[in-house]
Design an enzyme around this catalytic site. Structure first.
Site, PDB file in Angstrom:
ATOM      1  N   HIS A   1       0.843  -1.196   0.000  1.00  0.00           N
ATOM      2  CA  HIS A   1       0.000   0.000   0.000  1.00  0.00           C
ATOM      3  C   HIS A   1       0.881   1.250   0.000  1.00  0.00           C
ATOM      4  CE1 HIS A   1       0.883   0.603   4.233  1.00  0.00           C
ATOM      5  NE2 HIS A   1       0.496  -0.622   4.498  1.00  0.00           N
TER       6      HIS A   1
ATOM      7  N   HIS B   1       3.959   1.699   2.292  1.00  0.00           N
ATOM      8  CA  HIS B   1       5.207   1.069   1.840  1.00  0.00           C
ATOM      9  C   HIS B   1       5.890   1.940   0.801  1.00  0.00           C
ATOM     10  CE1 HIS B   1       2.809  -2.650   2.970  1.00  0.00           C
ATOM     11  NE2 HIS B   1       3.799  -2.623   3.830  1.00  0.00           N
TER      12      HIS B   1
ATOM     13  N   CYS C   1       0.670 -10.484  20.262  1.00  0.00           N
ATOM     14  CA  CYS C   1      -0.097  -9.996  19.109  1.00  0.00           C
ATOM     15  C   CYS C   1       0.536 -10.559  17.844  1.00  0.00           C
ATOM     16  CB  CYS C   1      -0.122  -8.463  19.047  1.00  0.00           C
ATOM     17  SG  CYS C   1      -0.913  -7.885  17.506  1.00  0.00           S
TER      18      CYS C   1
ATOM     19  N   CYS D   1       1.584  -7.811  15.305  1.00  0.00           N
ATOM     20  CA  CYS D   1       2.877  -7.182  15.578  1.00  0.00           C
ATOM     21  C   CYS D   1       4.001  -8.203  15.667  1.00  0.00           C
ATOM     22  CB  CYS D   1       2.843  -6.425  16.908  1.00  0.00           C
ATOM     23  SG  CYS D   1       1.704  -5.046  16.956  1.00  0.00           S
TER      24      CYS D   1
ATOM     25  N   CYS E   1      -4.220  -4.460  21.469  1.00  0.00           N
ATOM     26  CA  CYS E   1      -2.954  -4.054  20.853  1.00  0.00           C
ATOM     27  C   CYS E   1      -3.041  -2.601  20.397  1.00  0.00           C
ATOM     28  CB  CYS E   1      -2.628  -4.952  19.660  1.00  0.00           C
ATOM     29  SG  CYS E   1      -1.275  -4.280  18.663  1.00  0.00           S
TER      30      CYS E   1
ATOM     31  N   HIS F   1      -2.991  -2.613  16.446  1.00  0.00           N
ATOM     32  CA  HIS F   1      -4.010  -3.329  15.685  1.00  0.00           C
ATOM     33  C   HIS F   1      -5.412  -3.257  16.275  1.00  0.00           C
ATOM     34  CE1 HIS F   1      -0.249  -5.179  14.225  1.00  0.00           C
ATOM     35  NE2 HIS F   1      -0.884  -5.161  13.078  1.00  0.00           N
TER      36      HIS F   1
ATOM     37  N   LYS G   1      -5.018   4.359   9.945  1.00  0.00           N
ATOM     38  CA  LYS G   1      -3.788   3.877   9.330  1.00  0.00           C
ATOM     39  C   LYS G   1      -4.152   3.003   8.129  1.00  0.00           C
ATOM     40  CE  LYS G   1       0.261   1.020  10.121  1.00  0.00           C
ATOM     41  NZ  LYS G   1       0.765  -0.159  10.812  1.00  0.00           N
TER      42      LYS G   1
ATOM     43  N   LYS H   1      -2.917  -3.126   5.169  1.00  0.00           N
ATOM     44  CA  LYS H   1      -2.715  -3.894   3.955  1.00  0.00           C
ATOM     45  C   LYS H   1      -3.988  -4.594   3.499  1.00  0.00           C
ATOM     46  CE  LYS H   1       1.204  -5.143   5.527  1.00  0.00           C
ATOM     47  NZ  LYS H   1       2.581  -5.574   5.740  1.00  0.00           N
TER      48      LYS H   1
HETATM   49 ZN   LIG Z   1      -0.515  -5.709  17.130  1.00  0.00          ZN
END
Ligand SMILES: [Zn+2]
Length: 517
Positions: A20, A23, A129, A132, A146, A149, A303, A306
């Site tokens: 995305h 990146h 997680c 992560c 998290c 996330h 955010k 992906k």
């Molecule tokens: Zn996470």
């Protein structure tokens, strides 16, 4: 000026989904630095790649019902294929799952840390997680979720290998606070120092082969465990130049380089600024010299993830954006609008507005105008007067902008400040457009036709200054927008005795076509 040997790396994304725009940001930033250093005469090695060994890849493959290797192959190829659409110039692309240089290096790194007494077995229970790929302390999880996330970590209990991170807290603090390991921007350095001051706990450096679904690099001498994916992934920075396979490149590009620069997103700073340097200290290898940290791009305030490279009408697929708006427009938005600190929201409308204002109107009009003036008044032949009007008051601001640009670009890039660096280039555009208005070449041409020889000389000088400024602009723009810079150079190429006919170097984009698809 002494030339340096510079090794630049991006992080290697896990490939559970496609690339995305976030990146693309890091890849384009690294590309600008690589091109800038190459133009400065430095020896440069620029590297990117993919993290194939993540458990997330395994889970994504299971969800799609295909083999992990097939999913990883497909998605890693898509990352490598960003090279052409984004005009990237990286020298090496490492895939941790299949590159024969990688595994021997990771194993050597493990053995070196084991030899230092920094790896030991321990029964452990913690909150993990998978997004992560890390354990969290309960205090780090707002509402038990998290922070990256927003998902609930799973409780994992097993006997793992642990890395003695606690042993390196003092050394890391000294290296970072003294600037020997430079972290930019300063707020990120302070964040890392705060994290170290809070106490460093040893971290789990392996997981059971069963929990890893058999995917990953086995711990040397302990096939029931695979090496923690972050340990494995971080190793790419040294395994690609040959830490595990020998040869001159490791000496040339790691131990012997003047600068070892990592570009990273803020979410993985801890791994790069704490875990990774500690592993290298344990293994007795040199540390990175610079860690340059960028923030995130958002769409609609979230955010860009992906799994959802599209939000509403907005796409964050860099290949699709390049297809719609072109490489220059996408690179320019990333470099000109993304601040050094703070997240920024992407919309196609912002991208097209920025490209039209700057590249079509500001720069494109300037180049067309200068080429048209040379054709209209000098039959396309660029005048080469002995004098330049730089010394005269009306040309001084433009000449100064041109003279200062190289230093200001270098300063901006040294500070990892792409906005400051591009602003220096843009001063040339602004001053050149102002100069045309002040110098009024059309009046000089009229006076010349009426027999004023001095006006004719001044017209020569003005046109020469403007052509020089556009050439300088093309040079300074090269690291940022190599394609557009090439088109400006072509527009100013008088090697055939005269300039080519004026053509737009950057045609206007249709506003809002991004929302229509
Ligand atoms: Zn996470």
């Amino acid at each position: 000026m002494t030339n340096e040997r510079v090794y630049l790396s991006t992080t290697i994304p896990y490939v559970n989904a496609r690339a995305h725009l976030g990146h693309a940001l890091e890849l384009v930033q690294a590309d600008v630095l690589a091109r800038h250093h190459r133009l400065a005469g430095d020896q440069v090695r620029s590297q990117t790649g993919t993290d194939d060994n993540s458990l997330k890849n395994v889970l994504a493959a299971e969800a799609e019902g295909i083999a992990v290797a097939a999913l990883v192959d497909r998605n890693a190829s898509a990352f490598a294929a960003l090279r052409d659409p984004l005009s990237l110039s990286f020298d090496d692309f490492i895939r941790t799952g299949s590159d024969p240089r990688h595994r021997p290096g990771v194993e050597r790194l493990w053995r070196a840390c084991a030899a230092s007494g920094d790896l030991y077995r321990k029964q452990y229970e913690g909150l993990y997680c998978v997004g992560c790929e890390q354990f969290y302390r309960p205090a780090e999880l707002p509402d038990g979720l998290c922070p990256e996330h927003g998902t609930r970590p799973e409780r994992v209990a097993e006997e793992n290998w642990f890395f003695r991170l606690s042993r390196y807290a003092g050394q890391l603090h000294d290296l970072i606070s003294s600037g020997r390991l430079r972290i930019e921007p300063a707020a990120r350095r302070n964040e890392v120092l705060g994290f170290i001051a809070g106490g460093l706990e040893d971290f789990s450096a392996s997981r059971s082969t069963a929990r890893a679904r058999g995917w990953g690099i086995p711990v040397p001498g302990d096939p029931d465990q695979v090496i923690y994916v972050w340990w494995d992934a971080l190793g790419n920075y040294i395994t690609a130049p040959g830490y595990g396979t020998g040869g001159e490149d490791y000496e040339r590009w790691w131990t012997g380089a003047d600068r070892r620069i990592h570009l990273v997103g803020k979410g993985v700073l801890r791994f790069h600024a704490v875990y990774w340097p500690a592993i290298l200290l344990s293994a007795g290898e040199p540390l990175p010299t610079d860690i340059l940290v960028h923030d995130y791009l958002t769409i609609g305030g979230s955010k860009i993830s992906k799994s959802g490279a599209v939000a509403g009408n907005e796409t964050a697929d860099p290949v699709e954006l390049v297809h719609r708006y072109g490489t220059d427009a996408v690179r320019w938005w990333l470099l000109r609008e993304v601040p050094r600190v703070g997240d920024v929201d992407f919309t196609a409308a912002r991208l097209t507005a920025r490209a039209n204002d700057d590249l079509a109107n500001g720069l494109g009009n300037l180049v067309s105008r200068v080429v048209t003036l040379v054709h209209r008044y000098r039959q396309g032949k660029v005048p080469r007067p002995d004098e330049r009007p730089a010394a005269a008051a009306d040309g001084r601001a433009l000449a100064t902008a041109c003279e200062r640009a190289p230093g200001r670009v270098a300063e901006g890039l040294a500070d990892f400040d792409f906005r400051a660096a591009t602003a220096a280039v843009w001063d040339i555009v602004d001053e050149a457009n102002r100069y045309v208005e002040r110098a009024e070449p059309w009046l000089l041409a009229r006076a010349e036709r009426a027999g004023d020889l001095a006006a004719g000389r001044r017209l020569d000088e003005s046109l020469a200054l403007l052509v020089d400024a556009c050439s300088e602009l093309a040079s300074r723009l090269t690291p940022f927008l190599p394609n557009l810079a090439g088109r400006i150079r072509a527009a100013l190429d008088d090697s055939a005795g005269q300039l080519p006919a004026a053509e737009p170097v950057f045609p206007r984009l249709e506003a809002g076509i991004g929302a229509a698809v």
